[in-house]
Every structure is written in structure tokens, then in C-alpha cells.
Design a protein around this motif. Sequence first.
Motif, PDB file in Angstrom:
ATOM      1  N   LYS A 116       0.843  -1.206   0.000  1.00  0.00           N
ATOM      2  CA  LYS A 116       0.000   0.000   0.000  1.00  0.00           C
ATOM      3  C   LYS A 116       0.877   1.255   0.000  1.00  0.00           C
ATOM      4  CE  LYS A 116      -3.905  -2.249   0.271  1.00  0.00           C
ATOM      5  NZ  LYS A 116      -4.757  -2.339  -0.905  1.00  0.00           N
ATOM      6  N   ALA A 117       1.851   1.308   0.904  1.00  0.00           N
ATOM      7  CA  ALA A 117       2.718   2.492   1.008  1.00  0.00           C
ATOM      8  C   ALA A 117       3.612   2.643  -0.214  1.00  0.00           C
ATOM      9  CB  ALA A 117       3.553   2.416   2.279  1.00  0.00           C
ATOM     10  N   LYS A 118       4.112   1.534  -0.740  1.00  0.00           N
ATOM     11  CA  LYS A 118       4.957   1.574  -1.938  1.00  0.00           C
ATOM     12  C   LYS A 118       4.163   2.115  -3.124  1.00  0.00           C
ATOM     13  CE  LYS A 118       8.715   0.387  -4.247  1.00  0.00           C
ATOM     14  NZ  LYS A 118       9.759   1.365  -4.366  1.00  0.00           N
ATOM     15  N   ARG A 119       2.916   1.715  -3.240  1.00  0.00           N
ATOM     16  CA  ARG A 119       2.070   2.207  -4.328  1.00  0.00           C
ATOM     17  C   ARG A 119       1.848   3.712  -4.199  1.00  0.00           C
ATOM     18  NH1 ARG A 119      -3.372   2.923  -5.540  1.00  0.00           N
ATOM     19  NH2 ARG A 119      -3.641   2.888  -7.796  1.00  0.00           N
ATOM     20  N   ILE A 120       1.596   4.181  -2.989  1.00  0.00           N
ATOM     21  CA  ILE A 120       1.414   5.620  -2.776  1.00  0.00           C
ATOM     22  C   ILE A 120       2.678   6.368  -3.179  1.00  0.00           C
ATOM     23  CG2 ILE A 120       1.129   7.426  -1.013  1.00  0.00           C
ATOM     24  CD1 ILE A 120      -0.669   5.308   0.485  1.00  0.00           C
ATOM     25  N   ARG A 121       3.819   5.858  -2.754  1.00  0.00           N
ATOM     26  CA  ARG A 121       5.083   6.520  -3.093  1.00  0.00           C
ATOM     27  C   ARG A 121       5.305   6.550  -4.609  1.00  0.00           C
ATOM     28  NH1 ARG A 121      10.812   6.296  -0.142  1.00  0.00           N
ATOM     29  NH2 ARG A 121      12.158   6.743  -1.899  1.00  0.00           N
ATOM     30  N   THR A 151       4.649   9.710   3.840  1.00  0.00           N
ATOM     31  CA  THR A 151       4.721   8.402   3.175  1.00  0.00           C
ATOM     32  C   THR A 151       6.051   7.723   3.472  1.00  0.00           C
ATOM     33  OG1 THR A 151       3.296   9.208   1.387  1.00  0.00           O
ATOM     34  CG2 THR A 151       4.582   7.213   0.945  1.00  0.00           C
ATOM     35  N   ASP A 152       7.144   8.476   3.354  1.00  0.00           N
ATOM     36  CA  ASP A 152       8.473   7.899   3.609  1.00  0.00           C
ATOM     37  C   ASP A 152       8.610   7.415   5.051  1.00  0.00           C
ATOM     38  OD1 ASP A 152       9.104   8.486   0.994  1.00  0.00           O
ATOM     39  OD2 ASP A 152      10.457  10.142   1.469  1.00  0.00           O
ATOM     40  N   VAL A 157      -3.251   9.135   9.275  1.00  0.00           N
ATOM     41  CA  VAL A 157      -4.318  10.093   9.607  1.00  0.00           C
ATOM     42  C   VAL A 157      -3.862  11.506   9.258  1.00  0.00           C
ATOM     43  CG1 VAL A 157      -5.594  11.183  11.515  1.00  0.00           C
ATOM     44  CG2 VAL A 157      -5.476   8.689  11.364  1.00  0.00           C
ATOM     45  N   PHE A 158      -2.627  11.848   9.610  1.00  0.00           N
ATOM     46  CA  PHE A 158      -2.121  13.189   9.293  1.00  0.00           C
ATOM     47  C   PHE A 158      -2.141  13.441   7.788  1.00  0.00           C
ATOM     48  CE2 PHE A 158       0.801  12.956  13.278  1.00  0.00           C
ATOM     49  CZ  PHE A 158      -0.275  13.231  14.102  1.00  0.00           C
ATOM     50  N   TYR A 159      -1.730  12.439   7.018  1.00  0.00           N
ATOM     51  CA  TYR A 159      -1.730  12.556   5.561  1.00  0.00           C
ATOM     52  C   TYR A 159      -3.154  12.852   5.071  1.00  0.00           C
ATOM     53  CZ  TYR A 159      -0.312  11.374   0.745  1.00  0.00           C
ATOM     54  OH  TYR A 159      -0.028  11.413  -0.594  1.00  0.00           O
ATOM     55  N   ASN A 186      -1.258   6.858 -12.084  1.00  0.00           N
ATOM     56  CA  ASN A 186      -2.068   5.919 -11.324  1.00  0.00           C
ATOM     57  C   ASN A 186      -2.863   5.087 -12.322  1.00  0.00           C
ATOM     58  OD1 ASN A 186      -3.954   4.573  -9.778  1.00  0.00           O
ATOM     59  ND2 ASN A 186      -4.656   6.369  -8.662  1.00  0.00           N
ATOM     60  N   LEU A 187      -2.339   3.936 -12.687  1.00  0.00           N
ATOM     61  CA  LEU A 187      -2.987   3.091 -13.693  1.00  0.00           C
ATOM     62  C   LEU A 187      -4.104   2.227 -13.116  1.00  0.00           C
ATOM     63  CD1 LEU A 187       0.096   1.916 -15.814  1.00  0.00           C
ATOM     64  CD2 LEU A 187      -1.481   3.812 -16.264  1.00  0.00           C
ATOM     65  N   VAL A 188      -4.013   1.874 -11.843  1.00  0.00           N
ATOM     66  CA  VAL A 188      -5.018   1.005 -11.228  1.00  0.00           C
ATOM     67  C   VAL A 188      -6.307   1.779 -10.960  1.00  0.00           C
ATOM     68  CG1 VAL A 188      -5.535  -0.415  -9.187  1.00  0.00           C
ATOM     69  CG2 VAL A 188      -3.274  -0.516 -10.250  1.00  0.00           C
ATOM     70  N   GLY A 189      -6.166   3.028 -10.581  1.00  0.00           N
ATOM     71  CA  GLY A 189      -7.337   3.860 -10.341  1.00  0.00           C
ATOM     72  C   GLY A 189      -7.741   3.984  -8.885  1.00  0.00           C
ATOM     73  N   ASP A 190      -7.281   3.067  -8.014  1.00  0.00           N
ATOM     74  CA  ASP A 190      -7.578   3.211  -6.588  1.00  0.00           C
ATOM     75  C   ASP A 190      -6.913   4.486  -6.087  1.00  0.00           C
ATOM     76  OD1 ASP A 190      -8.918   0.787  -6.633  1.00  0.00           O
ATOM     77  OD2 ASP A 190      -7.184  -0.350  -5.954  1.00  0.00           O
ATOM     78  N   SER A 191      -7.598   5.214  -5.237  1.00  0.00           N
ATOM     79  CA  SER A 191      -7.102   6.506  -4.791  1.00  0.00           C
ATOM     80  C   SER A 191      -6.025   6.381  -3.718  1.00  0.00           C
ATOM     81  CB  SER A 191      -8.258   7.342  -4.240  1.00  0.00           C
ATOM     82  OG  SER A 191      -8.744   6.772  -3.037  1.00  0.00           O
ATOM     83  N   ILE A 192      -5.195   7.409  -3.624  1.00  0.00           N
ATOM     84  CA  ILE A 192      -4.228   7.492  -2.528  1.00  0.00           C
ATOM     85  C   ILE A 192      -4.979   7.519  -1.208  1.00  0.00           C
ATOM     86  CG2 ILE A 192      -2.564   9.022  -1.393  1.00  0.00           C
ATOM     87  CD1 ILE A 192      -1.427   9.684  -4.143  1.00  0.00           C
ATOM     88  N   GLU A 193      -6.096   8.215  -1.179  1.00  0.00           N
ATOM     89  CA  GLU A 193      -6.907   8.272   0.036  1.00  0.00           C
ATOM     90  C   GLU A 193      -7.309   6.866   0.489  1.00  0.00           C
ATOM     91  OE1 GLU A 193     -10.971  10.414   1.624  1.00  0.00           O
ATOM     92  OE2 GLU A 193     -10.806   9.922  -0.505  1.00  0.00           O
ATOM     93  N   GLY A 194      -7.781   6.060  -0.442  1.00  0.00           N
ATOM     94  CA  GLY A 194      -8.174   4.690  -0.102  1.00  0.00           C
ATOM     95  C   GLY A 194      -7.005   3.854   0.385  1.00  0.00           C
TER      96      GLY A 194
END
Length: 183
Positions: free
Chosen positions: A44-49, A131-132, A169-171, A57-65
Motif C-alpha cells: 500500500k505504502a509503496k504504491r502511494i510513493r 509516506t516515507d 491520519v495526518f496525511y 495511477n494506472l489502477v485507479g484506486d485513490s491514494i486516500e483509499g
Amino acid sequence: MKTDEEFDLIIARCRRVYTLKMKDYGPSWRIMRPQTVNDQLFIKAKRIREIETTGVNLVGDSIEGEMMAIINYSIIGLIQLRQGYSDSVDMSQERATALYDEYVAEAKALMLRKNHDYGEAWREMFPSSLTDIILTKINRNKSIASHDNQTLISEGADGNYFDMINYAVFYLIQMMEREDPKC
């Protein structure tokens, strides 16, 4: 809106996803060993980074999700760490939800203490830094898991899970405030 209210708003959304997924699957995650939970968090975190870095974003799932998933998997990590994993689904949805609420309360109390001491420094941080830091906490937990969850001097895996909850949560608070500056 105050940080504790923003925290509650974000967590309510995460909790809704958690309970709806349990209606679909039950607490099927009870069979996950610590390294599996850590790997779920890692992807999950690697995808966000990757999305932050490339803007693609090819998958379409949001960073929020994905950040919400980091919160929920961190709570699952705490449950697995403190209750132990199982070879079968051995927990009711009600018990899994009660533990969720218990660990959220613990995360919030920690967040309030740290926010006091650090002066809400996270508000001035880049989202990519959050994220890091989450990725660093995941890597720490992967290392701890490879040492049978034993540490010599460092905080344990539970401390990293609580920090991941709060940084995610902060993000999400930062995202919410960018979308609606009146928050």
C-alpha cells in the motif's frame, strides 16, 4: 476543526470500510502472520510513493483509499501482534470491531500527547515525507518480525503500528484540508 475532531472524522471513515469489509469477508485476516501484515502495508505504502513520484495511477484506486487501508492494516497488525495469529478465523466480527475501537483510542491518546510535545510539526511536513516515514516504520516492523518480534533497544512493532496509524491520519487530514481549506 481541531486535530482531535479531524482524527475522529478520518477514523470514522476507516472504521466504516473495516466493518463493511468484515461483512463481506469476516475477519479472514486472522490467519495473517506478522510478516504478511507488514507486506500488505508495504504494498500500500509503496504504491502511494510510486504515484507521488511518477504522478501516474494506472489502477485507479485513490491514494486516500490506500492511506485508509494503511490505517486499517496497522490496526489489524496490532490485533495480530497482541492476540496472536490463528490458523483459522477464530474471532467474531464484534470482537474484531471492539479491538479496532480499543486500538484507535490508544492511537488517538498517543497522537494527542505527541502533538502537544511536537507542536503539530506534521502540519508543516510534505505529504511525501509522511509516506516515507510510514515506509520506514514498515521496514522496521519487517526487521522486527524477522527477529521473532524481539528488540534490544528500540520500541517494538506495536509502537510502529501506532505511528503508522497516526501518520496516515495526518496525511488524510492534509488531503482533506487541501480540498476544503475551511476545515
